[in-house]
Enzyme design. Structure first.
Site, mmCIF file in Angstrom:
data_model
loop_
_atom_site.group_PDB
_atom_site.id
_atom_site.type_symbol
_atom_site.label_atom_id
_atom_site.label_comp_id
_atom_site.label_asym_id
_atom_site.label_seq_id
_atom_site.Cartn_x
_atom_site.Cartn_y
_atom_site.Cartn_z
ATOM 1 C CE LYS A 1 45.215 41.660 41.568
ATOM 2 N NZ LYS A 1 44.109 42.674 41.898
ATOM 3 N NE ARG B 1 48.578 41.699 46.855
ATOM 4 C CZ ARG B 1 46.773 41.401 47.448
ATOM 5 N NH1 ARG B 1 46.628 40.376 46.973
ATOM 6 N NH2 ARG B 1 45.685 41.992 47.938
ATOM 7 N NE ARG C 1 36.856 47.139 46.718
ATOM 8 C CZ ARG C 1 37.492 46.646 46.273
ATOM 9 N NH1 ARG C 1 37.365 46.334 45.102
ATOM 10 N NH2 ARG C 1 38.641 46.447 47.602
ATOM 11 N NE ARG D 1 38.153 45.090 50.281
ATOM 12 C CZ ARG D 1 38.698 44.353 49.483
ATOM 13 N NH1 ARG D 1 38.468 43.767 48.474
ATOM 14 N NH2 ARG D 1 40.403 43.937 49.686
ATOM 15 N NE ARG E 1 44.897 47.110 49.960
ATOM 16 C CZ ARG E 1 43.248 46.517 49.216
ATOM 17 N NH1 ARG E 1 42.396 48.096 49.495
ATOM 18 N NH2 ARG E 1 42.741 46.319 48.775
HETATM 19 P P1 AMP Z 1 42.984 41.439 47.268
HETATM 20 O O1 AMP Z 1 41.586 41.391 48.631
HETATM 21 O O2 AMP Z 1 43.461 40.616 46.560
HETATM 22 O O3 AMP Z 1 43.188 42.631 47.406
HETATM 23 O O4 AMP Z 1 43.526 41.007 49.409
HETATM 24 C C1 AMP Z 1 42.391 41.647 51.031
HETATM 25 C C2 AMP Z 1 43.808 41.476 51.986
HETATM 26 O O5 AMP Z 1 44.060 40.086 52.289
HETATM 27 C C3 AMP Z 1 45.514 42.405 51.487
HETATM 28 O O6 AMP Z 1 45.394 43.120 51.397
HETATM 29 C C4 AMP Z 1 46.038 41.237 52.753
HETATM 30 O O7 AMP Z 1 45.889 41.507 53.819
HETATM 31 C C5 AMP Z 1 45.387 40.302 52.080
HETATM 32 N N1 AMP Z 1 46.305 39.180 51.129
HETATM 33 C C6 AMP Z 1 45.669 39.087 49.980
HETATM 34 N N2 AMP Z 1 46.212 38.121 48.720
HETATM 35 C C7 AMP Z 1 47.345 37.923 49.681
HETATM 36 C C8 AMP Z 1 48.636 37.078 49.799
HETATM 37 N N3 AMP Z 1 48.902 36.819 48.057
HETATM 38 N N4 AMP Z 1 49.249 37.474 50.216
HETATM 39 C C9 AMP Z 1 49.772 37.758 51.853
HETATM 40 N N5 AMP Z 1 48.061 39.174 51.877
HETATM 41 C C10 AMP Z 1 47.529 38.322 50.758
#
Ligand code: AMP
Length: 220
Positions: free
Chosen positions: A16, A89, A130, A162, A173
């Site tokens: 996404k 989220r 990844r 990561r 997750r």
């Molecule tokens: P992502 O790259 O979107 O998978 O986000 C990586 C990490 O950032 C997540 O596992 C959370 O720890 C934090 N994170 C990203 N978006 C949010 C959100 N909307 N609310 C809280 N934590 C977030």
């Protein structure tokens, strides 16, 4: 002219973020990716970054208050549209976002959600392969490998996994996503504002489908 808001949903690794980026480049709408915002804060070693690091490392959500602050700041940019990636989220974030929209948007502004659907099995396969570069470029060892082994094609820096792409964290997750997305997707579905796209196709094909749907709705 009415503002356009597109909110991307999809499990981690659904692509996404890639799709949100492609759409942002074509439309010139601003992409708001909370994950990217947190990674930038972590890399810069800011106060927010230090807090965020503790949560992102273990795949937990950063506290809503911190996240919401970042989102509100980003929404102040001048733009004809915004594309959300990774926010909201959970229920509370959705509620908070609707309050912000109520204040910031006009009646004829349009909000749509796009779900990029991918199975858990595929997510696990994708995320374990990844690799990231600090410059933001993302690779997949099978589908989009770097030219020179473990270094970035663009800046030459060493690639890394990561922290939240480690298997145990991935499982956590995914559970988090399923627990929370049901309610949020249901919300947009009830508003008749949910666009569902199959995420297990090529990046190009997914992008074309998204463009087609958005054109059909006269959003672009
Ligand atoms: P992502 O790259 O979107 O998978 O986000 C990586 C990490 O950032 C997540 O596992 C959370 O720890 C934090 N994170 C990203 N978006 C949010 C959100 N909307 N609310 C809280 N934590 C977030």
């Amino acid at each position: 002219m009415s503002k356009k808001i597109i909110i991307f949903f999809g499990p981690p690794g659904s692509g996404k973020g890639t799709q949100a980026g492609m759409l942002a480049r074509i439309t010139d709408w601003k992409k708001i990716s909370t994950g990217d915002l947190f990674r930038a804060e972590i890399l810069a070693g800011t106060k927010i970054g230090k807090v965020a690091d503790k949560y992102t490392k273990v795949g937990k959500l950063v506290p809503d208050k911190i996240t919401l602050n970042l989102v509100e700041k980003s929404l102040k940019q001048k733009a004809l549209g915004f594309i959300f990636d990774g926010f909201p989220r959970n229920r509370q974030q959705l509620k908070d976002l609707l309050v912000i929209f109520k204040k910031a948007l006009k009646k004829n502004d349009q909000i749509y959600a796009i779900e990029v659907a991918v199975s858990d099995k595929e997510v696990k396969q994708r995320l374990s392969q990844r690799r990231m570069c600090a410059c933001g470029k993302v690779y997949h060892l099978v589908y989009n490998p770097p030219i020179n082994g473990g270094v970035c094609d663009i800046c030459g820096a060493k690639l890394f996994i990561r922290n939240d792409d480690k298997p145990k964290v991935i499982a956590h997750r995914l559970k988090l996503y399923h627990d929370e997305s049901k309610y949020m997707l249901g919300y947009w579905q009830k508003q008749n504002k949910l666009i569902k796209i199959g995420g297990e196709q090529s990046i190009k094909k997914i992008h074309e489908e998204i463009m087609e749907k958005l054109k059909g709705l006269k959003l672009i």
